[in-house]
Scaffold this motif. Structure first.
Motif, PDB file in Angstrom:
ATOM      1  N   ASP A  39      76.927 142.491  69.789  1.00  0.00           N
ATOM      2  CA  ASP A  39      77.639 142.191  71.337  1.00  0.00           C
ATOM      3  C   ASP A  39      78.826 142.080  71.736  1.00  0.00           C
ATOM      4  OD1 ASP A  39      74.752 141.476  70.863  1.00  0.00           O
ATOM      5  OD2 ASP A  39      75.058 139.516  70.565  1.00  0.00           O
TER       6      ASP A  39
ATOM      7  N   ARG B  22      79.964 145.180  73.292  1.00  0.00           N
ATOM      8  CA  ARG B  22      79.378 145.059  74.514  1.00  0.00           C
ATOM      9  C   ARG B  22      79.715 144.003  75.510  1.00  0.00           C
ATOM     10  NH1 ARG B  22      75.133 142.166  75.672  1.00  0.00           N
ATOM     11  NH2 ARG B  22      74.480 141.675  73.935  1.00  0.00           N
TER      12      ARG B  22
ATOM     13  N   ALA C 142      83.865 150.272  73.439  1.00  0.00           N
ATOM     14  CA  ALA C 142      83.705 149.345  74.673  1.00  0.00           C
ATOM     15  C   ALA C 142      84.896 150.020  75.218  1.00  0.00           C
ATOM     16  CB  ALA C 142      84.512 148.329  73.291  1.00  0.00           C
TER      17      ALA C 142
END
Length: 263
Positions: free
Chosen positions: A201, A204, A252
């Motif tokens: 997570d 992201r 990222a």
């Protein structure tokens, strides 16, 4: 009348009870997604969010050192530190949406409210992990370093994006894999699953910050890499230290030539 997004976010930031804040963050993200909040940002965000009563705050340089062994005490210290990071991350994402959403637009708001909901979920599962070891969030001292970085950049969305998601959260991409390997080697399958979900997570989340930073740099008509490096040198009080998880950072949206120059 329909509640405004600013009202809902401010109320969540001023919710001190940890579980109530978790529920509020998830509810706001859902209500925004379903169109239940008016896209109005006419209320200022608080200078300081509320945290649980009795939470012992220490300066970062006075925090007890965590041991690296596999004792229960060291494990509790590790998971408590993670719980605090995830708890503060809820406020960081909420404040980002509430403070800058009026100028940055609906996609920015939705992205960071979704991040807040993720952080709330992370905190909830880490808190349950603590409970399984006979501990709770607030049983050890914590520091306010993460929020202080947010406060430092409260007047500039580009600076906030540069420092919080793209430095502080990106640091999590560097340190979590080694932590994950230690937890996996100890045979803690539940803890391994939690850390893997958080790492996935956070890639992201950093990507969300990098995307909107590029948009902010376009609004200022400045090259993104040069602007990021300038803002990090100006507003980040620490140092960017290797080793870096180059592959996760690149996934990222953080190329090595951005951060290697200021490391």
């Amino acid at each position: 009348m329909m509640q405004t997004a600013a009202q809902a976010i401010r109320e969540a930031l001023l919710t001190g009870d940890a579980r109530a804040k978790v529920m509020a963050a998830r509810r706001i993200a859902r209500d925004w997604r379903l169109g239940r909040l008016a896209p109005v940002f006419d209320i200022a965000m608080p200078e300081q969010p509320r945290w649980p009563e009795g939470l012992e705050l220490l300066p970062p340089n006075r925090m007890p050192k965590r041991g690296k062994g596999g004792s229960l005490k060291n494990s509790i210290a590790l998971w408590h530190s993670l719980a605090h990071i995830e708890f503060v991350a809820i406020d960081l994402a909420l404040d980002m949406a509430g403070r800058f959403g009026g100028t940055m637009g609906p996609e920015f708001i939705g992205d960071f409210l979704a991040v807040a909901a993720d952080e709330a979920m992370h905190f909830a599962v880490v808190e349950r992990k603590l409970a399984s070891m006979g501990a709770r969030y607030g049983s050890l001292p914590v520091h306010a370093g993460l929020w202080e970085a947010a406060h430092e950049t409260r007047h500039d969305v580009a600076a906030r994006l540069a420092v919080v998601p793209m430095v502080l959260e990106a640091r999590g991409l560097d340190v979590t894999p080694a932590m994950l390997e230690r937890i996996r080697a100890s045979g803690d399958h539940g803890g391994t699953a939690i850390l893997q979900r958080i790492l996935d997570d956070e890639i992201r989340h950093v990507a969300v910050g990098a995307k909107h930073f590029r948009e902010a740099s376009l609004m200022r008509d400045e090259p993104p890499r040069k602007l990021w490096q300038t803002l990090v040198k100006l507003h980040f009080r620490g140092a960017l230290k290797p080793p870096f998880n180059d592959s996760a950072r690149l996934a990222a949206g953080l190329p090595r030539d951005w951060y290697a120059a200021v490391a």
